[in-house]
Write a protein that holds these residues in place. Structure first.
Motif, PDB file in Angstrom:
ATOM      1  N   PRO A  89       0.834  -1.208   0.000  1.00 60.36           N
ATOM      2  CA  PRO A  89       0.000   0.000   0.000  1.00 60.36           C
ATOM      3  C   PRO A  89       0.873   1.264   0.000  1.00 60.36           C
ATOM      4  CG  PRO A  89      -0.067  -1.096   2.154  1.00 60.36           C
ATOM      5  CD  PRO A  89       0.988  -1.783   1.348  1.00 60.36           C
ATOM      6  N   HIS A  90       1.523   1.538  -1.138  1.00 58.52           N
ATOM      7  CA  HIS A  90       2.435   2.686  -1.215  1.00 58.52           C
ATOM      8  C   HIS A  90       1.776   3.946  -1.769  1.00 58.52           C
ATOM      9  CE1 HIS A  90       5.846   0.892   0.436  1.00 58.52           C
ATOM     10  NE2 HIS A  90       6.313   0.243  -0.608  1.00 58.52           N
ATOM     11  N   GLY A  91       0.469   3.901  -2.019  1.00 65.26           N
ATOM     12  CA  GLY A  91      -0.229   5.119  -2.399  1.00 65.26           C
ATOM     13  C   GLY A  91      -0.287   5.382  -3.894  1.00 65.26           C
ATOM     14  N   ALA A  92      -1.232   6.268  -4.248  1.00 59.79           N
ATOM     15  CA  ALA A  92      -1.400   6.680  -5.647  1.00 59.79           C
ATOM     16  C   ALA A  92      -1.586   8.193  -5.682  1.00 59.79           C
ATOM     17  CB  ALA A  92      -2.615   5.995  -6.269  1.00 59.79           C
ATOM     18  N   LEU A  93      -0.937   8.805  -6.654  1.00 61.22           N
ATOM     19  CA  LEU A  93      -0.988  10.263  -6.805  1.00 61.22           C
ATOM     20  C   LEU A  93      -1.573  10.575  -8.182  1.00 61.22           C
ATOM     21  CD1 LEU A  93      -0.072  13.079  -5.735  1.00 61.22           C
ATOM     22  CD2 LEU A  93       2.111  12.664  -6.895  1.00 61.22           C
ATOM     23  N   ILE A  94      -2.758  11.224  -8.184  1.00 62.85           N
ATOM     24  CA  ILE A  94      -3.386  11.600  -9.462  1.00 62.85           C
ATOM     25  C   ILE A  94      -3.085  13.075  -9.693  1.00 62.85           C
ATOM     26  CG2 ILE A  94      -5.533  11.635 -10.781  1.00 62.85           C
ATOM     27  CD1 ILE A  94      -6.701   9.694  -8.732  1.00 62.85           C
ATOM     28  N   LEU A  95      -2.399  13.377 -10.772  1.00 54.02           N
ATOM     29  CA  LEU A  95      -1.944  14.750 -11.005  1.00 54.02           C
ATOM     30  C   LEU A  95      -2.931  15.529 -11.867  1.00 54.02           C
ATOM     31  CD1 LEU A  95       1.770  13.805 -11.643  1.00 54.02           C
ATOM     32  CD2 LEU A  95       0.839  14.935  -9.599  1.00 54.02           C
ATOM     33  N   ALA A  96      -2.999  16.833 -11.604  1.00 54.56           N
ATOM     34  CA  ALA A  96      -3.828  17.732 -12.414  1.00 54.56           C
ATOM     35  C   ALA A  96      -2.906  18.721 -13.093  1.00 54.56           C
ATOM     36  CB  ALA A  96      -4.817  18.469 -11.516  1.00 54.56           C
ATOM     37  N   GLU A  97      -3.093  18.890 -14.410  1.00 55.98           N
ATOM     38  CA  GLU A  97      -2.163  19.755 -15.163  1.00 55.98           C
ATOM     39  C   GLU A  97      -2.480  21.240 -14.996  1.00 55.98           C
ATOM     40  OE1 GLU A  97      -5.300  18.362 -18.129  1.00 55.98           O
ATOM     41  OE2 GLU A  97      -4.250  17.547 -16.394  1.00 55.98           O
ATOM     42  N   ASP A  98      -3.756  21.566 -14.638  1.00 57.51           N
ATOM     43  CA  ASP A  98      -4.104  22.981 -14.470  1.00 57.51           C
ATOM     44  C   ASP A  98      -5.185  23.127 -13.389  1.00 57.51           C
ATOM     45  OD1 ASP A  98      -6.406  22.070 -15.698  1.00 57.51           O
ATOM     46  OD2 ASP A  98      -5.811  22.784 -17.680  1.00 57.51           O
ATOM     47  N   ALA A  99      -5.564  24.374 -13.112  1.00 64.57           N
ATOM     48  CA  ALA A  99      -6.508  24.632 -12.016  1.00 64.57           C
ATOM     49  C   ALA A  99      -7.882  23.969 -12.248  1.00 64.57           C
ATOM     50  CB  ALA A  99      -6.649  26.133 -11.807  1.00 64.57           C
ATOM     51  N   PRO A 100      -8.479  24.036 -13.480  1.00 61.30           N
ATOM     52  CA  PRO A 100      -9.760  23.358 -13.667  1.00 61.30           C
ATOM     53  C   PRO A 100      -9.663  21.849 -13.419  1.00 61.30           C
ATOM     54  CG  PRO A 100      -9.328  24.874 -15.505  1.00 61.30           C
ATOM     55  CD  PRO A 100      -8.098  24.860 -14.662  1.00 61.30           C
ATOM     56  N   ALA A 101      -8.554  21.262 -13.843  1.00 59.39           N
ATOM     57  CA  ALA A 101      -8.395  19.814 -13.618  1.00 59.39           C
ATOM     58  C   ALA A 101      -8.286  19.520 -12.127  1.00 59.39           C
ATOM     59  CB  ALA A 101      -7.160  19.296 -14.361  1.00 59.39           C
ATOM     60  N   LEU A 102      -7.649  20.417 -11.401  1.00 61.83           N
ATOM     61  CA  LEU A 102      -7.524  20.232  -9.947  1.00 61.83           C
ATOM     62  C   LEU A 102      -8.894  20.377  -9.275  1.00 61.83           C
ATOM     63  CD1 LEU A 102      -5.353  19.663  -7.821  1.00 61.83           C
ATOM     64  CD2 LEU A 102      -5.106  22.131  -7.505  1.00 61.83           C
ATOM     65  N   ALA A 103      -9.681  21.343  -9.769  1.00 67.83           N
ATOM     66  CA  ALA A 103     -11.034  21.533  -9.216  1.00 67.83           C
ATOM     67  C   ALA A 103     -11.892  20.293  -9.483  1.00 67.83           C
ATOM     68  CB  ALA A 103     -11.672  22.778  -9.831  1.00 67.83           C
ATOM     69  N   ALA A 104     -11.719  19.712 -10.677  1.00 66.86           N
ATOM     70  CA  ALA A 104     -12.476  18.496 -11.007  1.00 66.86           C
ATOM     71  C   ALA A 104     -12.063  17.361 -10.083  1.00 66.86           C
ATOM     72  CB  ALA A 104     -12.243  18.107 -12.470  1.00 66.86           C
ATOM     73  N   LEU A 105     -10.775  17.260  -9.801  1.00 70.67           N
ATOM     74  CA  LEU A 105     -10.305  16.212  -8.879  1.00 70.67           C
ATOM     75  C   LEU A 105     -10.921  16.409  -7.500  1.00 70.67           C
ATOM     76  CD1 LEU A 105      -6.458  15.625  -9.347  1.00 70.67           C
ATOM     77  CD2 LEU A 105      -8.332  14.048  -9.798  1.00 70.67           C
ATOM     78  N   GLU A 106     -11.017  17.656  -7.092  1.00 79.86           N
ATOM     79  CA  GLU A 106     -11.574  17.954  -5.771  1.00 79.86           C
ATOM     80  C   GLU A 106     -13.028  17.487  -5.696  1.00 79.86           C
ATOM     81  OE1 GLU A 106     -11.298  22.034  -4.660  1.00 79.86           O
ATOM     82  OE2 GLU A 106     -11.641  21.586  -2.548  1.00 79.86           O
ATOM     83  N   ARG A 107     -13.770  17.755  -6.785  1.00 77.06           N
ATOM     84  CA  ARG A 107     -15.178  17.346  -6.814  1.00 77.06           C
ATOM     85  C   ARG A 107     -15.308  15.823  -6.795  1.00 77.06           C
ATOM     86  NH1 ARG A 107     -15.507  21.475 -10.494  1.00 77.06           N
ATOM     87  NH2 ARG A 107     -15.442  20.074 -12.286  1.00 77.06           N
ATOM     88  N   GLN A 108     -14.310  15.148  -7.395  1.00 86.28           N
ATOM     89  CA  GLN A 108     -14.416  13.692  -7.544  1.00 86.28           C
ATOM     90  C   GLN A 108     -13.667  12.932  -6.461  1.00 86.28           C
ATOM     91  OE1 GLN A 108     -12.938  13.013 -11.463  1.00 86.28           O
ATOM     92  NE2 GLN A 108     -14.722  13.865 -12.456  1.00 86.28           N
ATOM     93  N   ALA A 109     -13.182  13.639  -5.459  1.00 84.20           N
ATOM     94  CA  ALA A 109     -12.387  12.965  -4.424  1.00 84.20           C
ATOM     95  C   ALA A 109     -13.282  12.047  -3.610  1.00 84.20           C
ATOM     96  CB  ALA A 109     -11.714  13.997  -3.543  1.00 84.20           C
ATOM     97  N   ILE A 110     -13.418  10.802  -4.096  1.00 82.74           N
ATOM     98  CA  ILE A 110     -14.417   9.915  -3.502  1.00 82.74           C
ATOM     99  C   ILE A 110     -13.849   8.999  -2.428  1.00 82.74           C
ATOM    100  CG2 ILE A 110     -16.033   9.868  -5.445  1.00 82.74           C
ATOM    101  CD1 ILE A 110     -14.624   7.342  -6.419  1.00 82.74           C
ATOM    102  N   GLN A 111     -12.551   8.864  -2.378  1.00 79.65           N
ATOM    103  CA  GLN A 111     -11.976   7.927  -1.419  1.00 79.65           C
ATOM    104  C   GLN A 111     -11.724   8.583  -0.073  1.00 79.65           C
ATOM    105  OE1 GLN A 111     -11.510   4.658  -1.394  1.00 79.65           O
ATOM    106  NE2 GLN A 111     -12.583   4.724  -3.357  1.00 79.65           N
ATOM    107  N   PRO A 112     -12.228   7.985   1.012  1.00 81.64           N
ATOM    108  CA  PRO A 112     -11.884   8.529   2.323  1.00 81.64           C
ATOM    109  C   PRO A 112     -10.365   8.430   2.510  1.00 81.64           C
ATOM    110  CG  PRO A 112     -13.276   6.534   2.507  1.00 81.64           C
ATOM    111  CD  PRO A 112     -13.071   6.792   1.057  1.00 81.64           C
ATOM    112  N   GLY A 113      -9.781   9.470   3.084  1.00 80.87           N
ATOM    113  CA  GLY A 113      -8.325   9.435   3.281  1.00 80.87           C
ATOM    114  C   GLY A 113      -7.559  10.083   2.150  1.00 80.87           C
ATOM    115  N   SER A 114      -8.233  10.363   1.014  1.00 77.27           N
ATOM    116  CA  SER A 114      -7.560  11.052  -0.088  1.00 77.27           C
ATOM    117  C   SER A 114      -7.504  12.540   0.214  1.00 77.27           C
ATOM    118  CB  SER A 114      -8.341  10.881  -1.397  1.00 77.27           C
ATOM    119  OG  SER A 114      -8.352   9.544  -1.770  1.00 77.27           O
ATOM    120  N   THR A 115      -6.391  13.188  -0.116  1.00 76.09           N
ATOM    121  CA  THR A 115      -6.299  14.635   0.124  1.00 76.09           C
ATOM    122  C   THR A 115      -5.753  15.338  -1.114  1.00 76.09           C
ATOM    123  OG1 THR A 115      -4.153  14.201   1.104  1.00 76.09           O
ATOM    124  CG2 THR A 115      -5.941  14.638   2.626  1.00 76.09           C
ATOM    125  N   LEU A 116      -6.229  16.550  -1.323  1.00 78.74           N
ATOM    126  CA  LEU A 116      -5.692  17.367  -2.412  1.00 78.74           C
ATOM    127  C   LEU A 116      -4.324  17.888  -1.977  1.00 78.74           C
ATOM    128  CD1 LEU A 116      -8.322  19.727  -4.008  1.00 78.74           C
ATOM    129  CD2 LEU A 116      -7.523  17.510  -4.818  1.00 78.74           C
TER     130      LEU A 116
END
Ligand SMILES: Cc1cc2nc3c(=O)[nH]c(=O)nc-3n(C[C@H](O)[C@H](O)[C@H](O)COP(=O)(O)OP(=O)(O)OC[C@H]3O[C@@H](n4cnc5c(N)ncnc54)[C@H](O)[C@@H]3O)c2cc1C
Length: 358
Positions: A89-116
């Motif tokens: 369990p070494h983790g996964a990092l989903i990257l966002a290339e720009d601010a809208p992509a980061l905002a979309a990730l924030e909306r979709q952050a479905i896993q408990p324990g995941s942080t932006l």
């Protein structure tokens, strides 16, 4: 009960193991060598965060449940087989290339324990990521497994539990008696059965009579090895349309998604696309060596959801259509198929193969 399982990928092996463990008489017929289909080609991620961002609720629930089964599933396989399957369990990092992509990730952050995380924090987790990013979603508990070691260890666990594996036995037909699946035919013999489980991955629709609406979806991957002094970070990295999975000191980069039938040819275009996308995110990879390139066929279904349950033919069960998540789903697939075949659990309507029967 005498149960014949068709196909020794992660699905057939895991279900066969659970059935043998439950005291059933299980014969597993594999047309080649066990575990060499999509299971071998896979990246081995248990990608509950990235893969389920836009999924059906039933699939998200199933994936999360399977993920909770994984630690014990891995432990049992390792104890029974005496082999390490590289569950980490070494983790996964989903990257966002720009601010809208980061905002979309924030909306979709479905896993408990995941942080932006901000870009600088992402680079601390994955120092190779020096390309342009706005930040990312960090899931520190997400795990991966060495899928090839998993296939070998599951094969051993299946045999230790009393299952019988026959390799180089390609099933051509399921024979019926009074409408019910009664035996499985290969060029070498006829195997009588009280129940038949079809788990032939992307090829499930090719066994006669055709009951599985499964289509192959090709995926190519490459493996890059570092020059002296460099190494991958421990976490899986997602971004720019690819993922990068550590394999020892190397990085496996995947994967293409190609609708080209049963063609598994390696293409320069697929290789270059993966490499260029990875290098844009991690420019240091330009100095890494291409060490391997492979392809596999994912079992796809018409609605993208798994096919797990009884078919229109009595006594014939199907476990296929896991598409991009067959490794993640394996513990839950094994559990539900064992329990359905033994009459202990109902079929999940969202995954019922008979939804396509008409
Ligand atoms: C490039 C790539 C990357 C992937 N990455 C991931 C990932 O990171 N995480 C994840 O969860 N999933 C991943 N997947 C998906 C995952 O690999 C599959 O969903 C899973 O392996 C399917 O397992 P299976 O047992 O159904 O099929 P397979 O592993 O393909 O096994 C089917 C078996 O049936 C046998 N067979 C076929 N026809 C017959 C016949 N007539 N008679 C007897 N035997 C037969 C085949 O030889 C094969 O051994 C990936 C897939 C690919 C291609």
């Amino acid at each position: 009960m005498k149960i014949v399982v068709i196909g020794a990928g992660v699905a057939g092996l895991a279900i066969g193991w659970r059935l043998a463990e439950a005291g059933q008489d299980v014969v597993l017929l594999e047309r080649g060598q066990p575990g060499r289909g999509a299971t071998w080609a896979s990246a081995g991620m248990l990608a509950v965060t990235a893969e389920l961002q836009n999924s059906h609720a039933a699939e998200i629930e199933f994936a999360n449940y399977s993920n909770t089964l994984w630690p014990e599933f891995a432990k049992q396989i390792e104890v029974l087989s005496g082999q390490n399957i590289g569950y980490v369990p070494h983790g996964a990092l989903i990257l966002a290339e720009d601010a809208p992509a980061l905002a979309a990730l924030e909306r979709q952050a479905i896993q408990p324990g995941s942080t932006l995380v901000r870009a600088d924090q992402a680079r601390q987790i994955a120092p190779l990521v020096t390309g342009d990013i706005a930040g990312g979603l960090w899931s520190p508990h997400e795990a991966r497994v060495d899928n090839r070691r998993l296939a070998l260890a599951l094969t051993a666990a299946f045999s230790k539990a009393g299952g019988r594996l026959l390799a180089n036995e390609a099933v051509v037909r399921i024979e019926r008696d009074d409408g019910r699946a009664a035996a499985v035919r290969t060029p070498f013999g006829l195997y009588p059965a009280d129940a038949v489980l079809l788990a032939a991955g992307a090829w499930s629709g090719q066994v006669e009579p055709a009951v599985a609406p499964v289509t192959p979806v090709k995926g190519q991957m490459i493996l890059l090895t570092p020059p002296p002094g460099q190494s991958p970070s421990a976490a899986v990295i997602w971004g720019n349309g690819i993922y990068a999975v550590p394999r020892g000191n190397a990085l496996a980069i995947g994967a293409t998604v190609e609708d080209v039938g049963f063609d598994t040819a390696l293409t320069d275009e697929g290789r270059d696309r993966l490499r260029q996308a990875a290098e844009k995110l991690m420019p240091a990879l330009r100095g890494w060596t291409l060490a391997d390139h492979w392809a596999g066929l994912r079992p796809g279904s018409p609605d993208g959801l798994p096919l797990l349950g009884p078919t229109a033919i009595e006594g014939l069960w199907l476990a296929s259509g896991q598409y991009r998540n067959g490794i993640l789903f394996a513990p839950a697939v094994a559990e539900t198929m064992r329990d359905q075949i033994l009459g202990r659990a109902p079929v999940n309507p969202a995954f019922d193969p008979r939804r396509f029967a008409a």
